[in-house]
Design an enzyme around this catalytic site. Structure first.
Site, PDB file in Angstrom:
ATOM      1  N   GLY A  97       9.617  -7.273  -1.162  1.00  0.00           N
ATOM      2  CA  GLY A  97       8.916  -6.027  -0.917  1.00  0.00           C
ATOM      3  C   GLY A  97       9.799  -4.887  -0.458  1.00  0.00           C
ATOM      4  O   GLY A  97      10.084  -3.956  -1.206  1.00  0.00           O
ATOM      5  N   ARG A  98      10.245  -4.940   0.786  1.00  0.00           N
ATOM      6  CA  ARG A  98      11.010  -3.810   1.342  1.00  0.00           C
ATOM      7  C   ARG A  98      12.268  -3.528   0.535  1.00  0.00           C
ATOM      8  O   ARG A  98      12.632  -2.379   0.324  1.00  0.00           O
ATOM      9  CB  ARG A  98      11.358  -4.087   2.809  1.00  0.00           C
ATOM     10  CG  ARG A  98      10.158  -4.013   3.742  1.00  0.00           C
ATOM     11  CD  ARG A  98      10.561  -4.414   5.165  1.00  0.00           C
ATOM     12  NE  ARG A  98       9.454  -4.252   6.088  1.00  0.00           N
ATOM     13  CZ  ARG A  98       8.500  -5.151   6.297  1.00  0.00           C
ATOM     14  NH1 ARG A  98       8.511  -6.285   5.589  1.00  0.00           N
ATOM     15  NH2 ARG A  98       7.542  -4.944   7.169  1.00  0.00           N
ATOM     16  N   TYR A 134      -7.651  -8.647   6.899  1.00  0.00           N
ATOM     17  CA  TYR A 134      -8.691  -7.928   6.181  1.00  0.00           C
ATOM     18  C   TYR A 134      -9.924  -8.836   6.029  1.00  0.00           C
ATOM     19  O   TYR A 134      -9.977  -9.920   6.590  1.00  0.00           O
ATOM     20  CB  TYR A 134      -8.144  -7.392   4.863  1.00  0.00           C
ATOM     21  CG  TYR A 134      -7.028  -6.387   5.103  1.00  0.00           C
ATOM     22  CD1 TYR A 134      -7.243  -5.277   5.913  1.00  0.00           C
ATOM     23  CD2 TYR A 134      -5.752  -6.572   4.580  1.00  0.00           C
ATOM     24  CE1 TYR A 134      -6.221  -4.372   6.184  1.00  0.00           C
ATOM     25  CE2 TYR A 134      -4.723  -5.672   4.846  1.00  0.00           C
ATOM     26  CZ  TYR A 134      -4.960  -4.577   5.651  1.00  0.00           C
ATOM     27  OH  TYR A 134      -3.958  -3.692   5.926  1.00  0.00           O
ATOM     28  N   CYS A 146       0.828  -1.209   0.000  1.00  0.00           N
ATOM     29  CA  CYS A 146       0.000   0.000   0.000  1.00  0.00           C
ATOM     30  C   CYS A 146       0.859   1.254   0.000  1.00  0.00           C
ATOM     31  O   CYS A 146       1.840   1.350   0.737  1.00  0.00           O
ATOM     32  CB  CYS A 146      -0.923   0.002   1.210  1.00  0.00           C
ATOM     33  SG  CYS A 146      -2.247  -1.215   1.109  1.00  0.00           S
TER      34      CYS A 146
END
Length: 363
Positions: free
Chosen positions: A327-328, A187, A26
């Protein structure tokens, strides 16, 4: 010798140039609160694709306004959103990567300020005066520190299932190569799967079969709305790391059901439905991916602190996962895939021609 990381990977009719993909992350960068992709998203995702990834998955994109984590999150509930995504998709594909999108609903974890604002001290649910809204969930059980959600009616569940299907059609119209359903990280779909957040007494609660009913309906409907050749993925939290929560064994069963329903690959993550103490180390979630790959007999993607080329190569080469999601490291260095190819002495032909002078000096 070819590193297994840089072998092509085929799923359905889609083939990616390597097995290093960028997961959905996100960005909280919608500027007008309308869920529409902006120039920021075009630039952000095209940079990740130019960096050599095999595929780039656009961040969680919501099926309705109430499903957004924050007012700054992307949406896909109208044809206007489809049009806004087209330049994002084109930018990813023009850079040689396949374009995916993660579709979801935040449920009881919606209506927050988002990660960026939270760094400034804003925690929990936004009030209506702050631009927030009533959150929804399987049961009226709040995520710790958030406002109590409203339990979903059967009529609203029907509406949401249809909204997932409609979002899949819009993603296809925008040109995405594949779709991922967000069933992880606490979620809405996770909330249904977990007995800790789902205390329903109807056909959507109780047994694992009932708790999995919502996500199974979503997979079946999406599969019916898009061609068989378009890969359909789901991200799942294989363990909640909390007593009484989702277990890896339950996740194996859910994935087996979803495979019957038309799922092509599982993206295996963990946690997020309740705060938990988790031992985090390089590749810490990979054993969960390996278990699902072996027992559910389906291709899997591993994710979670995979931050070096040798670790990623080992995960794929040893058969623990088919794809590694980075990701990171991708946020720190969008060209990580090109750099890892050099570190592994892999001869690839997709260094951006415009940047060739920079890469020639390092080879």
């Amino acid at each position: 010798m070819v590193s297994p990381l840089f072998e092509p990977f085929t799923l359905g009719s889609m083939s990616t140039r390597n097995r290093l993909w960028v997961p959905p992350m996100c960005q909280y960068s919608v500027t007008e609160g309308d869920g529409l992709a902006t120039a920021y998203h075009v630039g952000h995702y095209s940079a990740l694709a130019r960096g050599g990834a095999g595929a780039v998955i656009v961040e969680m994109t919501d099926i309705e306004p109430q499903g957004r984590i924050s007012p700054s999150c992307l949406g896909l509930w109208s044809d206007q959103h489809t049009e806004a995504f087209k330049p994002v998709v084109q930018a990813i594909q023009a850079a040689g990567a396949k374009a995916g999108i993660q579709i979801g609903h935040a449920g009881r974890k919606a209506s927050t300020a988002g990660e960026i604002a939270a760094r400034g001290g804003h925690k929990g649910t936004l009030s209506p005066q702050e631009g927030g809204w009533q959150t929804l969930a399987p049961s009226a059980i709040a995520y710790p520190g958030y406002d109590q959600p409203q339990a979903l009616s059967l009529e609203k569940i029907e509406e949401l299932v249809e909204a997932f299907g409609a979002a899949a059609e819009r993603a296809l119209a925008a040109g995405f190569d594949f779709i991922e359903i967000h069933g992880a990280h606490g979620y809405l779909l996770t909330q249904f799967l977990s007995p800790l957040s789902n205390e329903r007494t109807d056909e959507y609660g109780g047994s694992l079969e009932n708790r999995a009913r919502f996500i199974r309906r979503v997979v079946r409907l999406m599969r019916s709305r898009i061609p068989e050749t378009i890969p359909l993925l789901v991200r799942l939290s294989a363990s909640e790391f909390v007593e009484g929560g989702i277990t890896p064994e339950e996740t194996v069963q859910v994935v087996q059901w979803l495979k019957e329903d038309g799922l092509d690959m599982a993206d295996v993550s963990a946690g997020g439905n309740y705060p938990a103490k988790i031992r985090v180390f390089a590749g810490y979630q990979t054993p969960l991916a390996h278990q699902i790959r072996q027992q559910a007999e389906i291709p899997v993607a591993a994710v979670g602190m995979i931050n070096s080329p040798r670790l990623a190569e080992y995960i794929v080469g040893s058969g623990q996962a088919d794809i590694v999601l980075v990701g990171r490291e991708a946020l720190r260095r969008p060209s990580f895939a090109l750099e890892w190819a050099q570190e592994l002495k892999e001869d690839i032909d997709y260094y951006p021609a415009q940047y060739q002078r920079a890469w020639n000096t390092r080879r």
